[in-house]
Design an enzyme around this catalytic site. Structure first.
Site, short mmCIF file in Angstrom:
data_model
loop_
_atom_site.label_atom_id
_atom_site.label_comp_id
_atom_site.label_asym_id
_atom_site.label_seq_id
_atom_site.Cartn_x
_atom_site.Cartn_y
_atom_site.Cartn_z
N LYS A 81 0.84 -1.19 0.00
CA LYS A 81 0.00 0.00 0.00
C LYS A 81 0.89 1.24 0.00
CE LYS A 81 -3.91 1.88 2.71
NZ LYS A 81 -4.77 1.58 3.90
N SER A 156 -9.55 1.44 3.25
CA SER A 156 -8.76 2.27 2.36
C SER A 156 -7.73 1.50 1.55
CB SER A 156 -8.04 3.35 3.18
OG SER A 156 -7.12 2.77 4.10
N SER A 180 -9.67 -1.29 7.22
CA SER A 180 -9.14 -1.05 5.88
C SER A 180 -8.35 -2.19 5.27
CB SER A 180 -8.28 0.23 5.89
OG SER A 180 -9.08 1.36 6.08
#
Length: 465
Positions: A81, A156, A180
C-alpha cells in the site's frame, strides 16, 4: 484471471516457491502480464516496478538453485500500500501533497518483508491519506473491483485487495485503522488479517490515527497470510506502539482443527442492517465450522453501537490532527470527499473526544468478559457486498462498510476476514472472526480449517489474461 495464472497463484503459493515447484520469475512475469492487461480498467497501482521485480525474482531463483533460501517469503511477488515507505521509491499516501515524496528509508514492515525474500512489484492504490472506504482516488484514479469494474474495491486498502484478487500479486500489505484490510478482503474475495495493535510496527507508515493503525497482510488463503504475518511481526523499539511479545510460528498449528473451539455469535447488532444474502452466507459458514467440531454460542455483547460511535469520533479527531497544518493552509489540495470528511472533526469537541476514550474502556471490558465465554467472535465483515461506484458516496459508504469492523479496532484486537460465499450480483462476501489480544494463531487455525473444508478462497474473478 486465466486458468494458468489462477493455478500459479492458488493459495499455498509460498510453500510451492519454497519447494521449487514454481519459479519466482515465472510468477513475476505472470503478475506483470496481468498488471499490463488490467491496470487501465482497475487502476490498482500508483507505481509499478517491473525492472526491480524481474531482477529480484531472478536473484531468488538463482539462490534457490544454489540451495539457498532467502527467507520465509523467498521469491514471493508482493505489493505494498502506498502509505508504506520504500527507500528510493516514491510513497504518495494517495495524496497530492506527497506526489513527489521519495523516502530515504524503508518502513520497518517493508524492510522486514524484503529481508524475508519478497519481490516488490510496486505500490498500490489507497483512499487518499488512507481516510475513506471507497478508494476512488481523485489524484491517481478510481480503483475498481476486479469482480465487477463498476464497483468499488472497498478501502482504504482498495489497491491491496484488488491486486491480490486480480492476480497482479500473490500478497499485499495494507493498513487497517477501522477496517481497511478486512473490508477490501471481504469485497474482493480474498483473506485479510488485522493483527493485534502493536504486533506489527507502524514505523515509516503514514498514519490515519495514533490509536488504531496497524499493518496487515492480504492473500488468497490463510496459509500465505500466516507465513507473511510471521515475517512482518516483531518488536520495534523506536515505534512507541510496538509491543514486545514473542512472534510464534503462525503457520505451525494451521492443521490443528477447530474441535471444541467456542465461536460466539452476538444476539444483537452484528447481524442487523445486513443484506439477506450476506447473512445467509455467514450463517452457512458458521454451520461449516460447527460441522468441523466448533461450538456455536450465542452471546450478549452490549454497547456495540456505542463502540462504533466512540471509534468514529476518535478517528475523525485524530485524522484531522494529523492534517492540521495542511487543512488550515492548503485545504483545496485535498480531494473533495476528504475535505468533507476532515471537516466532520469540527463537530467533535474535547469533551466528545474524552467521552469517546472513556467509552472505549467500557467496550474493552465488555469484550474481555465475552471472551471468557468464547474463543472467537463471528460476524459478517461487511453487511453488504461491494457497492456500485456511481452511487458510493464516500462518507455514507464508509459508515455502512465499517459497521462491523470498528468495534474490534476500538478494542485493539486481531480480526480476520475470510471469503465465505457470494451475495447480490455475484459479489464476494466475507466472514469476520475476532479474537483475544495476540491470539492471531487461533483465528488463523479457524480460518485454515474453514478453507480446508470449502473452496470460496480459491475462486477468482474471470478477468482473462
Amino acid at each position: 484471471m486465466t486458468g494458468d495464472l489462477d493455478g500459479l497463484l492458488a493459495p499455498g503459493v509460498i510453500g510451492r516457491l519454497q519447494r521449487g515447484e514454481v519459479r519466482s520469475t515465472e510468477l513475476v512475469e505472470a503478475c506483470l502480464a496481468q498488471i499490463e492487461a488490467h491496470q487501465p480498467a482497475l487502476k490498482a497501482f500508483v507505481t509499478v516496478t517491473p525492472e526491480r521485480a524481474r531482477a529480484e525474482a531472478a536473484a531468488a531463483d538463482e539462490a534457490l538453485a544454489r540451495g539457498q533460501r532467502l527467507g520465509p517469503l523467498h521469491g514471493l511477488p508482493i505489493t505494498l500500500k502506498d502509505n508504506i515507505d520504500t527507500a528510493g521509491l516514491r510513497t504518495t499516501a494517495g495524496s497530492a501533497f506527497l506526489a513527489d515524496n521519495v523516502p530515504a528509508e524503508d518502513a520497518t514492515v517493508a524492510r522486514r518483508v524484503r529481508e524475508a525474500g519478497a519481490v516488490l512489484l510496486g505500490k498500490v492504490q489507497l483512499h487518499e491519506f488512507a481516510f475513506g472506504g471507497t478508494t476512488q482516488n481523485p489524484h491517481y484514479g478510481p480503483c475498481r473491483n476486479p469482480w465487477d469494474a463498476e464497483r468499488i474495491p472497498g478501502g482504504s486498502s482498495g489497491g491491496s485487495g484488488c491486486s491480490v484478487a486480480a492476480g497482479m500479486c500473490a500478497l499485499s500489505l495494507g493498513t487497517d485503522t477501522g477496517g481497511s484490510v478486512r473490508i477490501p478482503g471481504a469485497l474482493n474475495g480474498v483473506t485479510g488479517l488485522r493483527p493485534t495493535l502493536g504486533r506489527v510496527s507502524n514505523r515509516g507508515v503514514f498514519p490515519v490515527t495514533w490509536s488504531f493503525d496497524t499493518v496487515g497482510p492480504l492473500a488468497r488463503g490463510v496459509e500465505d497470510v500466516a507465513i507473511s504475518l510471521g515475517a512482518m511481526s516483531g518488536f520495534d523499539v523506536p515505534d512507541g506502539l510496538s509491543v514486545d511479545r514473542p512472534v510464534p510460528d503462525f503457520a505451525a498449528g494451521l492443521d490443528a482443527g477447530v474441535d471444541g473451539l467456542r465461536i460466539g455469535l452476538p444476539r444483537s447488532f452484528y447481524l442487523e442492517e445486513c443484506d439477506p444474502e450476506v447473512e445467509a452466507a455467514v450463517r452457512a459458514a458458521l454451520d461449516v465450522l460447527a460441522g468441523l467440531g466448533a461450538e456455536l454460542v450465542e452471546i450478549d455483547l452490549p454497547g456495540a453501537a456505542d463502540a462504533v460511535t466512540a471509534c468514529t469520533r476518535i478517528i475523525w479527531a485524530e485524522a484531522r490532527a494529523q492534517h492540521e497544518r495542511r487543512y488550515a493552509d492548503e485545504k483545496g489540495r485535498f480531494g473533495e470527499d476528504l475535505q468533507r470528511r476532515l471537516a466532520l472533526a469540527d463537530g467533535v469537541s474535547s469533551m466528545d473526544y474524552a467521552r469517546a476514550v472513556e467509552a472505549s474502556r467500557h467496550w474493552r471490558r465488555e469484550v474481555e468478559l465475552a471472551f471468557r465465554q468464547v474463543d472467537v467472535i463471528a460476524s459478517p465483515t461487511s453487511g453488504t457486498v461491494a457497492p456500485l461506484a456511481a452511487s458510493a458516496e464516500m462518507i455514507e459508504t464508509t459508515v455502512r462498510l465499517t459497521r462491523f469492523t470498528y468495534g474490534w479496532s476500538l478494542a485493539g484486537l486481531p480480526a480476520i476476514s475470510l471469503p465465505c460465499g457470494f451475495g447480490a450480483a455475484g459479489m464476494p462476501v466475507g466472514l469476520q472472526l475476532a479474537g483475544r489480544p495476540f491470539e492471531e494463531d487461533v483465528l488463523l487455525r479457524a480460518g485454515a480449517s474453514f478453507q480446508a473444508a470449502t473452496s470460496w478462497h480459491t475462486e477468482a474473478p474471470g478477468l482473462g489474461g
